[in-house]
Design a protein around this motif. Sequence first.
Motif, PDB file in Angstrom:
ATOM      1  N   GLY A 230       0.924  -1.203   0.081  1.00 24.28           N
ATOM      2  CA  GLY A 230      -0.151  -0.064   0.033  1.00 24.28           C
ATOM      3  C   GLY A 230       0.867   1.255  -0.072  1.00 24.28           C
ATOM      4  N   GLN A 231       2.028   1.223   0.782  1.00 21.64           N
ATOM      5  CA  GLN A 231       2.695   2.307   0.665  1.00 21.64           C
ATOM      6  C   GLN A 231       3.532   2.573  -0.709  1.00 21.64           C
ATOM      7  N   ALA A 232       3.785   1.428  -1.090  1.00 18.19           N
ATOM      8  CA  ALA A 232       4.628   1.423  -2.321  1.00 18.19           C
ATOM      9  C   ALA A 232       3.786   2.212  -3.576  1.00 18.19           C
ATOM     10  N   ILE A 233       2.389   1.930  -3.448  1.00 16.98           N
ATOM     11  CA  ILE A 233       1.534   2.376  -4.747  1.00 16.98           C
ATOM     12  C   ILE A 233       1.081   3.855  -4.438  1.00 16.98           C
ATOM     13  N   GLN A 234       1.843   4.403  -3.270  1.00 18.69           N
ATOM     14  CA  GLN A 234       1.276   5.839  -3.028  1.00 18.69           C
ATOM     15  C   GLN A 234       2.118   6.693  -4.113  1.00 18.69           C
ATOM     16  N   ASN A 235       3.282   6.240  -4.794  1.00 19.68           N
ATOM     17  CA  ASN A 235       4.138   7.111  -5.631  1.00 19.68           C
ATOM     18  C   ASN A 235       3.773   6.882  -6.996  1.00 19.68           C
ATOM     19  N   GLY A 236       4.009   7.812  -7.663  1.00 20.66           N
ATOM     20  CA  GLY A 236       3.774   7.710  -9.211  1.00 20.66           C
ATOM     21  C   GLY A 236       3.719   8.961 -10.269  1.00 20.66           C
ATOM     22  N   LEU A 237       3.067   9.167 -11.109  1.00 16.49           N
ATOM     23  CA  LEU A 237       3.154  10.123 -12.220  1.00 16.49           C
ATOM     24  C   LEU A 237       1.641  10.805 -12.466  1.00 16.49           C
ATOM     25  N   ILE A 238       1.542  11.585 -12.955  1.00 17.76           N
ATOM     26  CA  ILE A 238       0.348  12.263 -13.259  1.00 17.76           C
ATOM     27  C   ILE A 238       0.531  12.192 -14.979  1.00 17.76           C
ATOM     28  N   LEU A 239      -0.354  11.488 -15.575  1.00 17.10           N
ATOM     29  CA  LEU A 239      -0.231  11.353 -17.167  1.00 17.10           C
ATOM     30  C   LEU A 239      -1.378  11.579 -17.941  1.00 17.10           C
ATOM     31  N   PRO A 240      -1.288  12.160 -19.115  1.00 18.40           N
ATOM     32  CA  PRO A 240      -2.317  12.381 -19.861  1.00 18.40           C
ATOM     33  C   PRO A 240      -2.798  10.742 -20.362  1.00 18.40           C
ATOM     34  N   GLU A 241      -4.102  10.789 -20.565  1.00 16.83           N
ATOM     35  CA  GLU A 241      -4.546   9.581 -21.463  1.00 16.83           C
ATOM     36  C   GLU A 241      -4.225   9.599 -22.800  1.00 16.83           C
TER      37      GLU A 241
END
Length: 243
Positions: free
Chosen positions: A18-29
């Motif tokens: 759960g902690q791991a999937i807290q991080n990422g990118l905001i990308l256009p579809e």
Amino acid sequence: MTKFLIIFILLSVNMTFGQAIQNGLILPEERDNQEICCIYAPKEGFTIYNQPDGEIIGKLTRDVKQNTGDQSNYRIYYVDFKTKTDTQIDLQHFEQIGYEIWALKYAEKSNGFVKLRYDERNLWLKENDIITAGFELVDWQTFLSDNVENLLGFYANDPGLNLREQPSTDSKIIKTLKGETHQISPTKEHEGLWTKVKVIINKEHPCRTDFKEEENIIQELEGWIKIIDDNGQPNVWYYSRGC
């Protein structure tokens, strides 16, 4: 193994993932729209909140009076509604994911909001706003697997990554991957923080060799690596601009 020990192990695994999937990118579809290039953000910008379900305090946008010229697509500003100021956000706060392409990074998810870190401040975006604008949240593990064909290759962060037979630290080590001659290609097969990968070990980096592709290959391997760490950040890096 007692019932309580089993429950504890399951909770520990779920908390870590759960902690791991807290991080990422905001990308256009849809990523071919020039209006959202070259820092990925919608034309109308993103509304900023002070906390999940909190007050609107500003906006992330490139639509400010001083943003003119042919480099305007490379600038995004934080418009503070309280102070009435527009502050350009340096590119170091974004992730370069392609040639002259940057994306917003999120570092936490809470109650339908995601957190951005800027100048030691927490800025919150509503997930529904992101989706309505035609964007999506893509965690790092998914991004790495989805971009095998788009990026030159992935390489282990220092001091290296252990390629294992199974997705476990107890599994036998096939090889420790280090440096730019150990090219990693993630698959879409995941187990928690682990991803099954294909590895090509080259004599020289493909961008800096006179060998033909087949002549440059020493060995090809398959196995599992912990592709993101316990904080949800990538354990691999890549050349975002190509060779």
